[in-house]
Write a protein that holds these residues in place. Structure first.
Motif, PDB file in Angstrom:
ATOM      1  N   ARG A 108       0.221   0.415  -1.923  1.00  0.00           N
ATOM      2  CA  ARG A 108      -0.901   1.020  -1.180  1.00  0.00           C
ATOM      3  C   ARG A 108      -0.551   1.181   0.293  1.00  0.00           C
ATOM      4  O   ARG A 108      -0.808   2.225   0.904  1.00  0.00           O
ATOM      5  N   GLU A 109       0.027   0.132   0.860  1.00  0.00           N
ATOM      6  CA  GLU A 109       0.411   0.167   2.282  1.00  0.00           C
ATOM      7  C   GLU A 109       1.399   1.310   2.547  1.00  0.00           C
ATOM      8  O   GLU A 109       1.238   2.089   3.495  1.00  0.00           O
ATOM      9  N   LEU A 110       2.415   1.414   1.711  1.00  0.00           N
ATOM     10  CA  LEU A 110       3.431   2.454   1.904  1.00  0.00           C
ATOM     11  C   LEU A 110       2.876   3.841   1.579  1.00  0.00           C
ATOM     12  O   LEU A 110       3.296   4.835   2.178  1.00  0.00           O
ATOM     13  N   SER A 111       1.923   3.904   0.666  1.00  0.00           N
ATOM     14  CA  SER A 111       1.280   5.177   0.341  1.00  0.00           C
ATOM     15  C   SER A 111       0.605   5.760   1.578  1.00  0.00           C
ATOM     16  O   SER A 111       0.730   6.961   1.861  1.00  0.00           O
ATOM     17  N   HIS A 112      -0.088   4.916   2.312  1.00  0.00           N
ATOM     18  CA  HIS A 112      -0.743   5.368   3.557  1.00  0.00           C
ATOM     19  C   HIS A 112       0.291   5.788   4.596  1.00  0.00           C
ATOM     20  O   HIS A 112       0.120   6.792   5.285  1.00  0.00           O
ATOM     21  N   LYS A 113       1.364   5.038   4.695  1.00  0.00           N
ATOM     22  CA  LYS A 113       2.401   5.328   5.681  1.00  0.00           C
ATOM     23  C   LYS A 113       3.115   6.650   5.394  1.00  0.00           C
ATOM     24  O   LYS A 113       3.383   7.431   6.311  1.00  0.00           O
ATOM     25  N   TYR A 114       3.431   6.906   4.128  1.00  0.00           N
ATOM     26  CA  TYR A 114       4.224   8.078   3.755  1.00  0.00           C
ATOM     27  C   TYR A 114       3.391   9.286   3.323  1.00  0.00           C
ATOM     28  O   TYR A 114       3.936  10.379   3.162  1.00  0.00           O
ATOM     29  N   GLY A 115       2.110   9.071   3.056  1.00  0.00           N
ATOM     30  CA  GLY A 115       1.285  10.185   2.574  1.00  0.00           C
ATOM     31  C   GLY A 115       1.627  10.591   1.151  1.00  0.00           C
ATOM     32  O   GLY A 115       1.456  11.737   0.758  1.00  0.00           O
ATOM     33  N   ILE A 116       2.127   9.653   0.377  1.00  0.00           N
ATOM     34  CA  ILE A 116       2.480   9.874  -1.025  1.00  0.00           C
ATOM     35  C   ILE A 116       1.597   8.950  -1.857  1.00  0.00           C
ATOM     36  O   ILE A 116       1.462   7.765  -1.551  1.00  0.00           O
ATOM     37  N   LYS A 117       0.991   9.479  -2.912  1.00  0.00           N
ATOM     38  CA  LYS A 117       0.124   8.662  -3.754  1.00  0.00           C
ATOM     39  C   LYS A 117       0.948   7.604  -4.491  1.00  0.00           C
ATOM     40  O   LYS A 117       2.074   7.849  -4.907  1.00  0.00           O
ATOM     41  N   PHE A 118       0.334   6.434  -4.644  1.00  0.00           N
ATOM     42  CA  PHE A 118       0.945   5.352  -5.401  1.00  0.00           C
ATOM     43  C   PHE A 118       0.045   5.029  -6.576  1.00  0.00           C
ATOM     44  O   PHE A 118      -1.127   4.688  -6.399  1.00  0.00           O
ATOM     45  N   LEU A 119       0.563   5.170  -7.779  1.00  0.00           N
ATOM     46  CA  LEU A 119      -0.193   4.876  -8.991  1.00  0.00           C
ATOM     47  C   LEU A 119      -0.100   3.381  -9.266  1.00  0.00           C
ATOM     48  O   LEU A 119       0.953   2.876  -9.671  1.00  0.00           O
ATOM     49  N   GLU A 120      -1.194   2.695  -8.997  1.00  0.00           N
ATOM     50  CA  GLU A 120      -1.215   1.244  -9.187  1.00  0.00           C
ATOM     51  C   GLU A 120      -1.298   0.917 -10.678  1.00  0.00           C
ATOM     52  O   GLU A 120      -2.121   1.475 -11.384  1.00  0.00           O
ATOM     53  N   GLN A 121      -0.418   0.029 -11.094  1.00  0.00           N
ATOM     54  CA  GLN A 121      -0.374  -0.379 -12.493  1.00  0.00           C
ATOM     55  C   GLN A 121      -0.044  -1.856 -12.588  1.00  0.00           C
ATOM     56  O   GLN A 121       0.530  -2.434 -11.670  1.00  0.00           O
ATOM     57  N   ASP A 122      -0.431  -2.435 -13.704  1.00  0.00           N
ATOM     58  CA  ASP A 122       0.068  -3.751 -14.093  1.00  0.00           C
ATOM     59  C   ASP A 122       0.543  -3.578 -15.524  1.00  0.00           C
ATOM     60  O   ASP A 122      -0.219  -3.733 -16.469  1.00  0.00           O
ATOM     61  N   PHE A 123       1.796  -3.191 -15.671  1.00  0.00           N
ATOM     62  CA  PHE A 123       2.334  -2.821 -16.969  1.00  0.00           C
ATOM     63  C   PHE A 123       2.438  -3.986 -17.949  1.00  0.00           C
ATOM     64  O   PHE A 123       2.657  -3.767 -19.138  1.00  0.00           O
ATOM     65  N   LYS A 124       2.263  -5.203 -17.483  1.00  0.00           N
ATOM     66  CA  LYS A 124       2.321  -6.325 -18.420  1.00  0.00           C
ATOM     67  C   LYS A 124       0.994  -6.510 -19.163  1.00  0.00           C
ATOM     68  O   LYS A 124       0.936  -7.181 -20.182  1.00  0.00           O
ATOM     69  N   LYS A 125      -0.067  -5.879 -18.677  1.00  0.00           N
ATOM     70  CA  LYS A 125      -1.375  -5.989 -19.344  1.00  0.00           C
ATOM     71  C   LYS A 125      -1.340  -5.278 -20.690  1.00  0.00           C
ATOM     72  O   LYS A 125      -0.510  -4.408 -20.931  1.00  0.00           O
ATOM     73  N   ASN A 126      -2.280  -5.644 -21.551  1.00  0.00           N
ATOM     74  CA  ASN A 126      -2.373  -5.062 -22.896  1.00  0.00           C
ATOM     75  C   ASN A 126      -1.052  -5.199 -23.660  1.00  0.00           C
ATOM     76  O   ASN A 126      -0.604  -4.262 -24.310  1.00  0.00           O
ATOM     77  N   ASN A 127      -0.461  -6.381 -23.534  1.00  0.00           N
ATOM     78  CA  ASN A 127       0.809  -6.688 -24.211  1.00  0.00           C
ATOM     79  C   ASN A 127       1.966  -5.798 -23.762  1.00  0.00           C
ATOM     80  O   ASN A 127       2.912  -5.580 -24.517  1.00  0.00           O
ATOM     81  N   GLY A 128       1.895  -5.292 -22.546  1.00  0.00           N
ATOM     82  CA  GLY A 128       2.931  -4.408 -22.027  1.00  0.00           C
ATOM     83  C   GLY A 128       4.311  -5.039 -22.018  1.00  0.00           C
ATOM     84  O   GLY A 128       5.297  -4.388 -22.389  1.00  0.00           O
ATOM     85  N   PHE A 129       4.384  -6.293 -21.604  1.00  0.00           N
ATOM     86  CA  PHE A 129       5.687  -6.958 -21.589  1.00  0.00           C
ATOM     87  C   PHE A 129       6.223  -7.096 -23.005  1.00  0.00           C
ATOM     88  O   PHE A 129       7.392  -6.795 -23.278  1.00  0.00           O
ATOM     89  N   LYS A 130       5.367  -7.527 -23.916  1.00  0.00           N
ATOM     90  CA  LYS A 130       5.771  -7.688 -25.313  1.00  0.00           C
ATOM     91  C   LYS A 130       6.252  -6.346 -25.885  1.00  0.00           C
ATOM     92  O   LYS A 130       7.279  -6.277 -26.557  1.00  0.00           O
TER      93      LYS A 130
END
Length: 158
Positions: A108-130
Motif C-alpha cells: 500500500r505504501e509503495l502503491s501511493h509512492k509509485y501511483g501503481i495499484k497493489f492488489l492486496e492478497q493473503d494467498f495462504k488463506k482458504n488452504n492456499g499454502f496447501k
C-alpha cells in the motif's frame, strides 16, 4: 477483467548464486511453457546483506523480513513502472512464515509512492499454502525449505 500477466523473478536473498540461477531458469521454463512472460532482476546478494545484516539474528517474521520485503517490493514497483504496468501483487504472502499484513502494508505504501495499484492478497488463506504444495508436487516444481536467505537457512539447521 482481462489481464496480461508478467512475472518478475527477484531472488535477491539467495546467497548461493547457483540456487538463484537454477530457480530462475526452472521458473522461466515453466512459465514459457504456459505462455507467460518473465523478467528477472539483477542478483545482488551483497547489497541485500548490507541492508538486512544488522537484523540477522532477529528470526523469521522480524524486522529483517520487513526490510527484505521492502527491498523486494520496491524493486518490483520499479520494474512495473519501467514496463508501464498499472497493477501488481506478490506471491510472498503464500508462506505461512510470512506476515501478509506486513507485506500488504508495504505494498500500500509503495502503491501511493509509485501511483501503481497493489492488489492486496493473503494467498495462504482458504488452504492456499496447501494448494500450492499440491500443485508443486503435481507439476514437479522446485520448493525449498526456507525463504532463500542464509539467515533463514541457518535458523532451520539446513
Amino acid at each position: 477483467m482481462l489481464f496480461d500477466v508478467f512475472f518478475f523473478f527477484k531472488q535477491k536473498t539467495a546467497y548461493e548464486i547457483y540456487q538463484c540461477d537454477w530457480s530462475s531458469d526452472v521458473c522461466s521454463s515453466d512459465l514459457k511453457l504456459n505462455g507467460f512472460n518473465m523478467f528477472t532482476g539483477i542478483y545482488d546478494n551483497k547489497r541485500w546483506t548490507s541492508l538486512v545484516e544488522e537484523f540477522k539474528s532477529l528470526g523469521e517474521r522480524s524486522e529483517r523480513c520487513y526490510h527484505c520485503f521492502k527491498i523486494r517490493l520496491t524493486e518490483t514497483f520499479n520494474k512495473a513502472q519501467s514496463l508501464n504496468i498499472d497493477i501488481i501483487t506478490t506471491t510472498l504472502t503464500i508462506s505461512p512464515h510470512k506476515d501478509a499484513d506486513v507485506i500488504n502494508s508495504i505494498g500500500r505504501e509503495l502503491s501511493h509512492k509509485y501511483g501503481i495499484k497493489f492488489l492486496e492478497q493473503d494467498f495462504k488463506k482458504n488452504n492456499g499454502f496447501k494448494k500450492s504444495v499440491e500443485l508443486s508436487k503435481k507439476y514437479n516444481f522446485y520448493r525449498q525449505e526456507y525463504c532463500g536467505c542464509i539467515y533463514s537457512k541457518m535458523e532451520r539447521g539446513l
